[in-house]
Design an enzyme around this catalytic site. Structure first.
Site, short mmCIF file in Angstrom:
data_model
loop_
_atom_site.label_atom_id
_atom_site.label_comp_id
_atom_site.label_asym_id
_atom_site.label_seq_id
_atom_site.Cartn_x
_atom_site.Cartn_y
_atom_site.Cartn_z
N ASP A 46 55.50 3.06 24.57
CA ASP A 46 54.68 2.80 23.38
C ASP A 46 55.59 2.54 22.19
OD1 ASP A 46 51.82 3.32 22.00
OD2 ASP A 46 53.41 4.14 20.74
N TYR A 51 57.28 0.56 13.53
CA TYR A 51 58.42 1.46 13.82
C TYR A 51 59.75 0.73 13.62
CZ TYR A 51 54.88 4.19 16.46
OH TYR A 51 53.77 4.89 16.87
N LYS A 76 51.71 -2.26 18.31
CA LYS A 76 50.61 -2.14 17.34
C LYS A 76 50.79 -3.13 16.19
CE LYS A 76 50.84 2.74 18.46
NZ LYS A 76 52.27 3.02 18.62
N HIS A 107 47.09 -0.55 14.15
CA HIS A 107 47.81 0.71 13.94
C HIS A 107 47.02 1.72 13.09
CE1 HIS A 107 52.18 2.38 13.94
NE2 HIS A 107 51.30 3.34 14.04
#
Ligand code: A2P
Length: 294
Positions: A46, A51, A76, A107
């Site tokens: 994931d 990120y 996401k 997200h």
């Protein structure tokens, strides 16, 4: 019920129960973590555009040598990309160096500007409609779509008009944040829940909680295994322990079957020790419908 090793999404696709989480996994560390996990039995990774590690996650996947079709890969849509999901999807596919995503999540129901402010001129429901269009038009690129950080209130608004029921809602879930209302709602609608921060994130007090350590001792496992197993013991639930440490990545894949009494004991922790590792107010949209964030 005993722990699962996989769950079936409303698309019919199979999602491995335990996946490697990569929130806060830095470039420079995450490539190795992903490669190591995939070489040691993990089949589910994931990540998220937000990120800022998709390129490195992609490198780790390549280095592992795992055939793409054996991997379940989630990323996401980032909040500042809500006005242009199509371009964001292409960017994620490119960075991850993959022709398709097994799962693409919104997200947060929280459009934001590039400089980190709430973008109140855009409605996240319009973003979802575009994600649906992309999913329906490009089954070769998107195997499933879903949401993350959605409360019951927000899910109800989405489901009132959705053409595609989200396959997954990824939310924070651990004994200090059990979110029973969201769990019950998603179960009724056939939406799989994915638990992020199952350990309570960095420096979590849950790893020292006496109920958790007592159960860990009984099974001869680490406290982390009890917390991850708690999620894996729930129906329609997958779980994303994050680690960049080899030994922990190996350890975290060990799941035990907990008794109903143990599950209830772990559940009771929230009554006296509630916390969220990630409070939604950082988005500028307040509590986004979560009762404990009002
Ligand atoms: P690290 O990545 O340095 O190994 P969560 O999954 O709830 O987000 O928690 C992630 C945090 O828990 C990270 O700080 C991670 O550290 C740490 N962690 C992961 N696995 C374990 C473990 N088995 N025991 C203790 N801490 C762990």
């Amino acid at each position: 019920m005993p722990a699962t090793s996989s769950v079936t999404l409303n698309t019919g696709a199979v999602m491995p129960t335990v996946g490697l989480g990569t929130w806060k996994s830095q470039p420079g560390q995450v490539e190795h973590a992903v490669e190591f996990a995939l070489k040691n039995g993990y089949k589910h990774i994931d990540t998220a555009a937000g990120y800022q590690n998709e390129t490195e996650v992609g490198q780790g996947i390549k280095a592992s040598g795992l055939p793409r079709e054996q991997l379940f890969l989630t990323t996401k849509l980032d909040n500042p990309d809500q006005r242009n999901p199509a371009a964001a999807l292409e960017a994620s596919l490119k960075k991850l160096d993959t022709p398709y995503l097994d799962l693409w999540l919104m997200h947060w129901p929280a459009p934001m500007t590039r400089d980190g402010k709430a973008d109140k001129g855009h409605d996240w429901l319009d973003t979802w409609k575009t994600m649906e269009d992309l999913y329906l038009a490009h089954p070769d690129k998107l195997k499933a779509i879903g949401v993350s950080n959605f409360s019951v209130e927000y899910l109800e608004r989405l489901l009132a008009v959705a053409r595609v029921v989200p396959a997954v809602n990824q939310i924070e879930l651990h004994p200090s944040c059990p979110q029973d209302d969201v769990v019950e709602f998603c179960q009724k609608k056939g939406i799989v829940l994915t638990a992020y921060s199952p350990l309570g994130s960095d420096n979590s007090p849950l790893l020292k909680n006496e109920t958790v350590t007592k159960i860990a001792q009984k099974y001869g496992v680490q406290p982390a295994n009890v917390l991850i197993s708690l999620q894996a013991n729930k129906p329609m639930r997958t779980v994303l322990p994050k680690s960049v440490t080899n030994e922990r990545i190996l350890n975290n894949a060990k799941i035990v079957d907990l008794t109903t009494e143990e599950i209830n004991e772990l559940h009771a922790i929230d009554k006296t020790h509630h916390f969220r590792a990630c409070h939604p107010s950082w988005t500028g949209f307040g509590g986004i419908g979560f009762p404990d964030c009002k």
